[in-house]
Motif scaffolding. Structure first.
Motif, PDB file in Angstrom:
ATOM      1  N   GLY A  83       0.189  -5.780 -14.747  1.00 10.90           N
ATOM      2  CA  GLY A  83      -0.586  -4.534 -14.721  1.00 10.90           C
ATOM      3  C   GLY A  83      -1.219  -4.241 -13.377  1.00 10.90           C
ATOM      4  N   LEU A  84      -1.002  -5.137 -12.370  1.00  7.82           N
ATOM      5  CA  LEU A  84      -1.579  -4.900 -11.049  1.00  7.82           C
ATOM      6  C   LEU A  84      -0.862  -3.792 -10.290  1.00  7.82           C
ATOM      7  CD1 LEU A  84      -2.043  -8.622  -9.952  1.00  7.82           C
ATOM      8  CD2 LEU A  84      -3.855  -7.028 -10.569  1.00  7.82           C
ATOM      9  N   ILE A  85       0.324  -3.398 -10.782  1.00 12.54           N
ATOM     10  CA  ILE A  85       1.125  -2.405 -10.070  1.00 12.54           C
ATOM     11  C   ILE A  85       0.400  -1.075  -9.962  1.00 12.54           C
ATOM     12  CG2 ILE A  85       2.317  -1.572 -12.122  1.00 12.54           C
ATOM     13  CD1 ILE A  85       3.855  -2.158  -8.623  1.00 12.54           C
ATOM     14  N   GLU A  86      -0.467  -0.754 -10.946  1.00 13.07           N
ATOM     15  CA  GLU A  86      -1.173   0.531 -10.899  1.00 13.07           C
ATOM     16  C   GLU A  86      -2.097   0.581  -9.680  1.00 13.07           C
ATOM     17  OE1 GLU A  86      -3.907   3.459 -13.711  1.00 13.07           O
ATOM     18  OE2 GLU A  86      -3.574   1.384 -14.310  1.00 13.07           O
ATOM     19  N   GLU A  87      -2.878  -0.472  -9.469  1.00  9.73           N
ATOM     20  CA  GLU A  87      -3.805  -0.509  -8.329  1.00  9.73           C
ATOM     21  C   GLU A  87      -3.044  -0.582  -7.014  1.00  9.73           C
ATOM     22  OE1 GLU A  87      -7.714  -3.087  -6.834  1.00  9.73           O
ATOM     23  OE2 GLU A  87      -6.558  -3.727  -8.574  1.00  9.73           O
ATOM     24  N   ILE A  88      -1.965  -1.393  -6.978  1.00  3.63           N
ATOM     25  CA  ILE A  88      -1.167  -1.522  -5.757  1.00  3.63           C
ATOM     26  C   ILE A  88      -0.476  -0.194  -5.446  1.00  3.63           C
ATOM     27  CG2 ILE A  88       0.826  -2.672  -4.740  1.00  3.63           C
ATOM     28  CD1 ILE A  88       0.027  -5.183  -6.336  1.00  3.63           C
ATOM     29  N   GLY A  89       0.119   0.429  -6.487  1.00  4.72           N
ATOM     30  CA  GLY A  89       0.791   1.704  -6.291  1.00  4.72           C
ATOM     31  C   GLY A  89      -0.148   2.778  -5.790  1.00  4.72           C
ATOM     32  N   SER A  90      -1.387   2.773  -6.303  1.00  7.09           N
ATOM     33  CA  SER A  90      -2.382   3.740  -5.859  1.00  7.09           C
ATOM     34  C   SER A  90      -2.694   3.541  -4.373  1.00  7.09           C
ATOM     35  CB  SER A  90      -3.655   3.600  -6.699  1.00  7.09           C
ATOM     36  OG  SER A  90      -4.646   4.462  -6.246  1.00  7.09           O
ATOM     37  N   TRP A  91      -2.801   2.272  -3.956  1.00  5.05           N
ATOM     38  CA  TRP A  91      -3.060   1.976  -2.535  1.00  5.05           C
ATOM     39  C   TRP A  91      -1.910   2.454  -1.660  1.00  5.05           C
ATOM     40  CZ3 TRP A  91      -0.318  -1.060   0.906  1.00  5.05           C
ATOM     41  CH2 TRP A  91      -0.943  -1.301   2.138  1.00  5.05           C
ATOM     42  N   VAL A  92      -0.677   2.187  -2.097  1.00  7.53           N
ATOM     43  CA  VAL A  92       0.497   2.616  -1.329  1.00  7.53           C
ATOM     44  C   VAL A  92       0.500   4.135  -1.168  1.00  7.53           C
ATOM     45  CG1 VAL A  92       3.016   2.775  -1.351  1.00  7.53           C
ATOM     46  CG2 VAL A  92       1.908   0.636  -1.988  1.00  7.53           C
ATOM     47  N   LEU A  93       0.244   4.844  -2.270  1.00 10.16           N
ATOM     48  CA  LEU A  93       0.257   6.309  -2.237  1.00 10.16           C
ATOM     49  C   LEU A  93      -0.786   6.850  -1.257  1.00 10.16           C
ATOM     50  CD1 LEU A  93       1.379   8.926  -3.437  1.00 10.16           C
ATOM     51  CD2 LEU A  93      -0.315   8.728  -5.271  1.00 10.16           C
ATOM     52  N   ARG A  94      -2.030   6.352  -1.360  1.00 10.03           N
ATOM     53  CA  ARG A  94      -3.083   6.826  -0.471  1.00 10.03           C
ATOM     54  C   ARG A  94      -2.774   6.504   0.997  1.00 10.03           C
ATOM     55  NH1 ARG A  94      -6.350   4.166  -4.065  1.00 10.03           N
ATOM     56  NH2 ARG A  94      -6.966   2.700  -2.442  1.00 10.03           N
ATOM     57  N   THR A  95      -2.329   5.253   1.237  1.00  6.71           N
ATOM     58  CA  THR A  95      -2.077   4.806   2.611  1.00  6.71           C
ATOM     59  C   THR A  95      -0.938   5.601   3.245  1.00  6.71           C
ATOM     60  OG1 THR A  95      -2.817   2.585   1.966  1.00  6.71           O
ATOM     61  CG2 THR A  95      -1.591   2.780   4.034  1.00  6.71           C
ATOM     62  N   ALA A  96       0.146   5.825   2.483  1.00  2.16           N
ATOM     63  CA  ALA A  96       1.290   6.556   3.012  1.00  2.16           C
ATOM     64  C   ALA A  96       0.914   8.000   3.339  1.00  2.16           C
ATOM     65  CB  ALA A  96       2.437   6.513   2.004  1.00  2.16           C
ATOM     66  N   CYS A  97       0.141   8.635   2.450  1.00  2.00           N
ATOM     67  CA  CYS A  97      -0.278  10.019   2.691  1.00  2.00           C
ATOM     68  C   CYS A  97      -1.145  10.110   3.948  1.00  2.00           C
ATOM     69  CB  CYS A  97      -1.037  10.558   1.469  1.00  2.00           C
ATOM     70  SG  CYS A  97       0.019  10.891   0.037  1.00  2.00           S
ATOM     71  N   MET A  98      -2.080   9.185   4.085  1.00  3.49           N
ATOM     72  CA  MET A  98      -2.973   9.216   5.252  1.00  3.49           C
ATOM     73  C   MET A  98      -2.198   8.988   6.556  1.00  3.49           C
ATOM     74  SD  MET A  98      -6.393   7.274   3.877  1.00  3.49           S
ATOM     75  CE  MET A  98      -7.458   8.041   2.642  1.00  3.49           C
ATOM     76  N   GLN A  99      -1.229   8.035   6.528  1.00  4.30           N
ATOM     77  CA  GLN A  99      -0.447   7.765   7.726  1.00  4.30           C
ATOM     78  C   GLN A  99       0.405   8.970   8.094  1.00  4.30           C
ATOM     79  OE1 GLN A  99      -0.523   5.132   9.924  1.00  4.30           O
ATOM     80  NE2 GLN A  99       0.698   6.618  11.051  1.00  4.30           N
ATOM     81  N   ASN A 100       1.020   9.611   7.085  1.00 10.37           N
ATOM     82  CA  ASN A 100       1.851  10.766   7.361  1.00 10.37           C
ATOM     83  C   ASN A 100       1.028  11.904   7.973  1.00 10.37           C
ATOM     84  OD1 ASN A 100       4.802  11.589   6.768  1.00 10.37           O
ATOM     85  ND2 ASN A 100       3.630  13.416   6.227  1.00 10.37           N
ATOM     86  N   LYS A 101      -0.210  12.072   7.463  1.00 10.42           N
ATOM     87  CA  LYS A 101      -1.087  13.101   8.016  1.00 10.42           C
ATOM     88  C   LYS A 101      -1.433  12.776   9.474  1.00 10.42           C
ATOM     89  CE  LYS A 101      -3.554  16.817   7.928  1.00 10.42           C
ATOM     90  NZ  LYS A 101      -2.894  18.136   7.834  1.00 10.42           N
ATOM     91  N   LYS A 102      -1.645  11.500   9.784  1.00  8.22           N
ATOM     92  CA  LYS A 102      -1.936  11.114  11.176  1.00  8.22           C
ATOM     93  C   LYS A 102      -0.779  11.495  12.089  1.00  8.22           C
ATOM     94  CE  LYS A 102      -5.032   7.248  10.100  1.00  8.22           C
ATOM     95  NZ  LYS A 102      -5.201   5.776  10.159  1.00  8.22           N
ATOM     96  N   TRP A 103       0.471  11.255  11.620  1.00 12.25           N
ATOM     97  CA  TRP A 103       1.637  11.620  12.434  1.00 12.25           C
ATOM     98  C   TRP A 103       1.687  13.133  12.646  1.00 12.25           C
ATOM     99  CZ3 TRP A 103       4.985   7.753   9.291  1.00 12.25           C
ATOM    100  CH2 TRP A 103       4.911   6.492   9.893  1.00 12.25           C
ATOM    101  N   GLN A 104       1.337  13.873  11.595  1.00  9.52           N
ATOM    102  CA  GLN A 104       1.339  15.330  11.744  1.00  9.52           C
ATOM    103  C   GLN A 104       0.299  15.765  12.777  1.00  9.52           C
ATOM    104  OE1 GLN A 104       0.795  16.815   7.762  1.00  9.52           O
ATOM    105  NE2 GLN A 104       2.999  16.748   7.301  1.00  9.52           N
ATOM    106  N   LEU A 105      -0.850  15.120  12.755  1.00  8.21           N
ATOM    107  CA  LEU A 105      -1.887  15.461  13.721  1.00  8.21           C
ATOM    108  C   LEU A 105      -1.485  15.079  15.151  1.00  8.21           C
ATOM    109  CD1 LEU A 105      -5.051  14.380  11.704  1.00  8.21           C
ATOM    110  CD2 LEU A 105      -4.243  16.712  12.120  1.00  8.21           C
ATOM    111  N   LEU A 106      -0.549  14.121  15.283  1.00  5.99           N
ATOM    112  CA  LEU A 106      -0.043  13.738  16.607  1.00  5.99           C
ATOM    113  C   LEU A 106       0.994  14.741  17.126  1.00  5.99           C
ATOM    114  CD1 LEU A 106       0.347   9.864  16.216  1.00  5.99           C
ATOM    115  CD2 LEU A 106      -1.327  11.086  17.616  1.00  5.99           C
TER     116      LEU A 106
END
Length: 972
Positions: free
Chosen positions: A775-798
């Motif tokens: 059942g840890l996949i929910e917390e891990i998946g949530s982290w992946v989703l947030r981290t990927a979105c934030m990184q992609n936004k950083k690239w857009q800002l670059l």
């Protein structure tokens, strides 16, 4: 240092002049608090506009209240603006609407996002009857135990006017505003002053739901209020409520319960949720305690360096004790500048103490931007002589309390006297009788007559011994004799009724003492016949399986312990067999659980029949059986017995004219080689069974140390995995996605990696299935989703503003009710536009609940998020529903791309999928591209996108950014 200056707002010109005179436009960290009482919405909007136009970068919060406090003075029907200039403190503010959250607790958790590592304090102004302020504070406090919180509930002097909380540009009538004060140089001293004393009797809440109370002591609340507080008090609600709240217990602490409104049919709404059965009592301010505590707080504060004081006082305190309130504020002003407002509920707490919504309280924050605080020698004297009306009120409260205590003691004494006889005789459901010193019955209660069928005339004067069997008389006489000597006696005995029926009774004998002399005994008897039957049944249920009648785990383990003890003494071997029916879930799913239980009974019978003498079998629940072999145990005999069990189980099982075939997996552990105690043997037999099942089932496996090591390794990996997210051991790599037509990178797929300090890099193939299972996949998946979105936004800002990101979603994560909300939160936190996010789902994920999956996918697309089917072609795709799936991309599985060559069957499959994608108007992406030939073929087949090692392996953030700059990924 921090500095506060104030003004009374009159108009635009006056405010402009004030701002210019004090050069307020020059300060970067400016907190503006605005408090108003008698206003309308147009006035508020004009005021917001005036402030924002002149001080657009200032942090503005405020609310409506019952009066304003300016430089230690009380005023009403004015707009007070206080400007606090901070040199070292940063400010973060937010306005939240209740409708945007499921409940007030979630809104409080959202407020907690303002909190940073150097946040020292937070000001909160909730508004609206739908906001449960205490629940909001509980949500804010979770995870922030050191945070100091202050503020108050917005209110309105006019009943027809809604209260407001607002910032410089927004306002709400059902929500909250807050500002966080952040600085390691900021010193915050929090004070709260309130004391209540209970008055009168306690009441029980007999009907309630949420914050509404419909019945108190089975009466309408309005009747209780009129009876005890009078008609005038009721007519003045809710303003009068703060003077006479209820007191209730919450987590062991007494807290005030304020009436917010009178509802239809005489019900009331209060300021916090309450449950039926809660006890409440009327309360009144403890005047002496409030004055004494307040003066002591002033003395302590005067010794400290204070730059400014934010004050949040109670409107009821101003009504009840205006003289003391006025002097109290003047005392604060003598220490430092004191500004604030009169609230309809005050907030105080922090420094590991849960923030509380108070009433009739004075709360204030003393702030200083000098963290090297030193004691000051201010020559300030704080004294207060209560006026006559407060002294009289105090005396009246003491009189009421003393009178109540007297009546309580008198009533309790009367109740004991009046109910003594009734409780023993007339109303007792147990049979009760009294005897003289010789055991002759003197009196019996109605329950005695009803239970045994004897009338008083028949039984009074007779010996109590005639009711029991002759063989029990000596034992009962012994207890009777001990009772006469002053010792209570308890015993069980069979008593025969007038009809001849015998029941088991539990008897209690109590000596009757009159003038220090025993004159007889009371006998109290309870029929425990049914209870004894139930106890026997409970014993049976505690040790035996309900469906098969076999011993359960508890009974089996005790028997195994006993058999081990004998084996150790006689130095014999024992074998423990763990038998697990293979794929029994198919039987339950196809026939139903009732039929499944019938099949298990049949299998239990077959297993027991196949076992040799000296065996002991038990069922541990579900489709699992356990056996002990104790006679002539060796490997050959154990194997022979196990094969007999498998043979019996494999015979067809008939149900409603159909034959069903099942198999079993058996694991064996031997004493003494595989364990010295029952727990080790059972555990190792289970490990061996799991090995049998993993190898396909229908087999026998003997335990080995290698299996145990594998199980321990798996447990160790699970333990590490549970802490990996907390210890920031995960990171993401990004594999480029290219447009085959242009050859340009248009996005990436985010891939999780785990670098453990001891294990090194752990393959996702090892830890992802484990995360899904635990059942840890929910917390891990949530982290992946947030981290990927934030990184992609950083690239857009670059500057890579058209770059997108794909994120894999597990079946468990996708099926969670809060998944859509998690996606929204990730987008909001990262500020990433939804159409730059693609969520990749496997076919099996959607098949678990097709209707639910389609609804969720449509919701994602309505949000703007793209949806992709991952590993397409390897699952159970049906064209009948594929055409209806709301998807944007089909992702061809790498197994078809690996062998993609001209004139192969794989090229036909890939061509069919691409053609189908074009027909369904969805994009097609090929994964696992490893050669130039594959790229050329995919271009020829008009595939839209591709990814794979030929293009590039997954990259770290810096390497991916370098690829974006070079735009030369294909050349690698």
């Amino acid at each position: 240092m921090a500095k506060t200056i104030t003004c009374l707002y009159e108009n635009h010109e006056q405010l402009d002049h004030f701002i210019e005179n004090h050069e307020l436009c020059d300060y970067p960290n400016l907190l503006i608090q605005v408090f108003l009482s008698k206003i309308d919405r147009s006035f508020l909007l004009q005021l917001q506009k005036d402030i924002s136009s002149r001080l657009p970068f200032a942090t503005v919060i405020g609310c409506t209240g019952a009066g304003e406090i300016i430089e230690g003075q009380m005023i009403e029907n004015k707009a007070v603006i206080s400007f606090t200039i901070f040199e070292k403190t940063e400010l973060k503010s937010v306005l939240l609407h209740q409708d945007d959250y499921e409940n007030s607790y979630d809104m409080g958790k959202s407020l907690a996002r303002l909190v940073d590592f150097d946040t020292k304090a937070m000001l909160v102004f909730p508004a609206g009857a739908n906001v449960d302020a205490q629940t909001l504070l509980n949500g804010l406090y979770e995870g922030n135990p050191e945070l100091v919180v202050a503020g108050g509930l917005a209110g309105s002097n006019i009943k027809s006017m809604e209260p407001y909380s607002f910032t410089g540009t927004e306002w709400t009538t059902q929500g909250a505003v807050a500002v966080a004060l952040q600085s390691d140089q900021l010193v915050v001293e929090s004070y709260s002053n309130y004391k209540w004393q209970e008055i009168g009797k306690s009441f029980a809440i007999t009907k309630a739901k949420g914050k509404n109370i419909y019945s108190i002591d089975h009466k309408k609340p309005i009747q209780i209020l009129k009876q005890y507080l009078g008609k005038v008090f009721v007519e003045d609600l809710p303003d009068s409520a703060n003077e006479f709240p209820f007191i209730m217990k919450d987590k062991g602490e007494k807290v005030p319960l304020f009436i917010l409104d009178i509802l239809k049919n005489g019900a009331i709404r209060v300021n916090r949720e309450i449950s039926e059965g809660e006890e409440i009592t009327f309360a009144y301010p403890d005047i002496e305690g409030i004055v004494g505590s307040s003066l002591e707080n002033m003395k302590q504060l005067a010794k400290k360096q204070v730059d400014t004081i934010f004050v949040y006082d109670c409107m009821a305190r101003k009504r009840f004790a205006p003289d003391f309130t006025e002097k109290e504020l003047a005392m604060l002003q003598s220490i430092s500048t004191a500004n604030g407002f009169f609230a309809y509920g005050e907030i105080a707490g922090g420094n590991t103490k849960t923030p509380q919504l108070l009433g009739h309280a004075l709360t204030y924050l003393a702030l200083s931007e000098n963290n090297g605080q030193k004691q000051l020698n201010r020559k300030l004297t704080f004294k207060y002589m209560p006026p006559v009306y407060l002294k009289n009120a105090t005396a009246l409260i003491h009189l009421m309390q003393a009178t109540h205590n007297d009546f309580y003691l008198l009533n309790e004494s009367l109740k004991v006297s009046e109910q003594y006889y009734e409780s023993l005789f007339n109303t007792n459901t147990d049979l009760v009788f009294s005897t003289d010193l010789n055991g002759q019955i003197k009196n019996v209660n109605p329950a005695f007559e009803k239970t045994l069928g004897y009338s008083k005339d028949e039984i009074i004067g007779k010996s109590a011994m005639r009711l029991i069997k002759s063989e029990d008389v000596p034992r009962v006489r012994m207890h009777f004799s001990k009772a006469l000597k002053g010792k209570e006696q308890y015993y069980n005995v069979d008593i025969q009724s007038s009809s001849g029926e015998t029941n088991l009774f539990q008897i209690k004998n109590i000596p009757i003492i009159v003038n220090d002399e025993c004159v007889g005994i009371y006998g109290i008897g309870r029929n425990i016949t049914e209870q004894k039957k139930i106890e026997d049944k409970i014993t049976e249920l505690a040790y035996y399986d309900h469906d098969t009648g076999l011993p359960n785990r508890v009974k089996f383990t005790k028997q195994l312990e006993h058999m081990l003890s004998r084996a150790k003494k006689k130095k014999r071997m024992l074998a423990v067999l763990s038998i697990d029916i293979d794929r029994f879930k198919l039987i339950n799913d196809s026939l139903g659980h009732f039929a499944g239980d019938m099949v298990l009974k049949e299998l239990a019978y077959r297993i027991e029949k196949a076992l040799p003498s000296g065996s002991y079998i038990g069922r541990f629940g579900g489709d699992k059986f356990t056996v002990v072999l104790s006679k002539d145990v060796d490997v050959e005999e154990v194997m022979k017995a196990s094969k007999m069990v498998l043979q019996e189980i494999s015979n067809p099982v008939g149900h409603k004219g159909q034959d069903f075939y099942v198999t079993a997996s058996i694991g064996v552990s031997l004493y003494p080689e595989d364990g010295q105690d029952e727990h080790s043997l059972l555990k190792n037999a289970d490990i061996a069974t799991n090995r049998s099942k993993n190898q396909g089932g229908n087999r026998i496996t003997f335990f080995s140390n290698e299996m145990n090591e594998q199980a321990i390794t798996r447990l160790e990996l699970e333990s590490y995995l549970r802490r990996a997210l907390q210890k920031k051991e995960f990171y993401l790599m990004y594999q480029p996605l290219i447009d085959l037509e242009t050859g340009e990178i248009f996005g990436s797929e985010a891939l999780i990696r785990w670098n453990h300090p001891k294990l090194g890099l752990v393959s996702p193939a090892d830890f992802i299935p484990l995360a899904e299972e635990t059942g840890l996949i929910e917390e891990i998946g949530s982290w992946v989703l947030r981290t990927a979105c934030m990184q992609n936004k950083k690239w857009q800002l670059l500057g890579y503003d058209r770059i997108s990101v794909s994120v894999n979603v597990s079946a468990f994560q996708f099926q969670q009710p809060g998944f859509l909300k998690e996606v929204k939160r990730a987008l909001n936190d990262s500020k990433l536009e939804p159409h730059y996010l693609t969520l990749e789902l496997t076919e099996s994920t959607m098949l678990k609940n097709v209707d639910y999956s389609i609804d969720t996918m449509r919701s994602l697309q309505n949000l703007g998020v793209k949806v992709s089917i991952d590993d397409f072609g390897t699952g159970y795709s049906s064209l009948s529903y594929l055409k209806n799936l709301p998807i944007n991309t089909l992702k061809i599985d790498r197994s078809f791309i690996n062998n993609l060559r001209v004139n192969t069957s794989d090229i036909a499959i890939v061509k069919a999928i691409i053609t189908m994608g074009h027909g369904l108007a969805v994009k097609v992406l090929a994964e696992g591209v490893e050669t130039k030939e594959q790229i050329e073929l995919l271009k020829e087949l008009k595939c839209h996108y591709a990814q794979g090692f030929y293009i590039h392996k997954p990259l770290l953030i810096t390497d991916f950014e370098k690829g974006l700059k070079d735009k030369a990924v294909l050349e690698n």
